[in-house]
Scaffold this motif. Structure first.
Motif, short mmCIF file in Angstrom:
data_model
loop_
_atom_site.label_atom_id
_atom_site.label_comp_id
_atom_site.label_asym_id
_atom_site.label_seq_id
_atom_site.Cartn_x
_atom_site.Cartn_y
_atom_site.Cartn_z
N ASN A 116 0.82 -1.15 0.07
CA ASN A 116 0.01 0.04 -0.05
C ASN A 116 1.01 1.30 -0.03
O ASN A 116 2.02 1.11 0.32
CB ASN A 116 -0.82 -0.16 1.17
CG ASN A 116 -1.99 -1.05 1.14
OD1 ASN A 116 -3.03 -1.02 0.27
ND2 ASN A 116 -1.43 -2.20 1.76
N ASP A 165 3.92 -4.80 4.59
CA ASP A 165 2.73 -5.54 4.77
C ASP A 165 2.87 -7.09 4.67
O ASP A 165 2.48 -7.87 5.46
CB ASP A 165 1.64 -5.38 3.51
CG ASP A 165 0.94 -4.20 3.63
OD1 ASP A 165 1.42 -3.24 2.70
OD2 ASP A 165 0.05 -3.84 4.39
N TYR A 166 4.26 -7.34 4.25
CA TYR A 166 4.57 -8.60 4.10
C TYR A 166 6.09 -8.68 4.47
O TYR A 166 6.98 -7.55 4.15
CB TYR A 166 4.58 -9.23 2.59
CG TYR A 166 3.17 -9.21 2.07
CD1 TYR A 166 3.20 -8.38 1.05
CD2 TYR A 166 2.31 -10.02 2.56
CE1 TYR A 166 1.74 -8.29 0.25
CE2 TYR A 166 0.94 -9.82 1.94
CZ TYR A 166 0.77 -8.91 0.86
OH TYR A 166 -0.63 -9.05 0.43
#
Length: 125
Positions: free
Chosen positions: A101, A113-114
Motif C-alpha cells: 500500500n 505488509d509482508y
C-alpha cells in the motif's frame, strides 16, 4: 499467501562483504516499496534501507550509509542488499519487507505488509 524468501546470510569477518537476496512468492501484488530491517540481540528492530517504487527513491539508515547498497526491481518484487565493510555491530537477523500500500514513509516497520522469515548475519571481530 504472499511469502518473502530471503537468502545470503552467514558468518563473515569484519571488513568483509555479504549480499542478501529477497524474492516474493505466491499471489502477485504491487509493491510500493521493498526494504530491509534488522534486529540485533537484545535490541529493537531497526530500519536499514528501503527502495521506493515511485521515483526509485532510496533511503538508508545513517549507520549503514556508504557501506550498504539496496537494489532490486519493485515490479518483480525482488530486493537485494549488498553489505560491504561489515562491522561486528552489523550482527543481526536481517528481514526483508514489502509494502503493498502507499504509506508514503517506508522507514518505519509498521508500514510494511509482508515480511521474510529473517536471515542471520554474523560479523566476527
Amino acid at each position: 499467501q504472499v511469502q518473502l524468501v530471503e537468502s545470503g546470510g552467514g558468518l563473515v569477518q569484519a571488513g568483509g562483504s555479504l549480499r542478501l537476496s529477497c524474492a516474493a512468492a505466491g499471489p502477485s501484488f504491487t509493491s510500493f516499496a521493498m526494504g530491509w530491517f534488522r534486529r540485533a540481540p537484545g535490541k529493537e528492530r531497526e530500519f536499514v534501507a528501503t527502495m521506493e517504487r515511485t521515483g526509485g527513491i532510496l533511503y538508508y539508515a545513517d549507520s549503514v550509509k556508504g557501506r550498504f547498497t539496496i537494489s532490486g526491481d519493485n515490479a518483480k518484487n525482488t530486493v537485494y542488499l549488498q553489505m560491504n565493510s561489515l562491522k561486528p555491530e552489523d550482527t543481526a537477523v536481517y528481514f526483508c519487507a514489502a509494502a503493498a500500500n502507499d504509506y508514503r514513509d517506508y522507514r518505519t516497520f509498521w508500514n510494511y505488509d509482508y515480511w521474510g522469515q529473517g536471515t542471520q548475519v554474523t560479523v566476527s571481530s
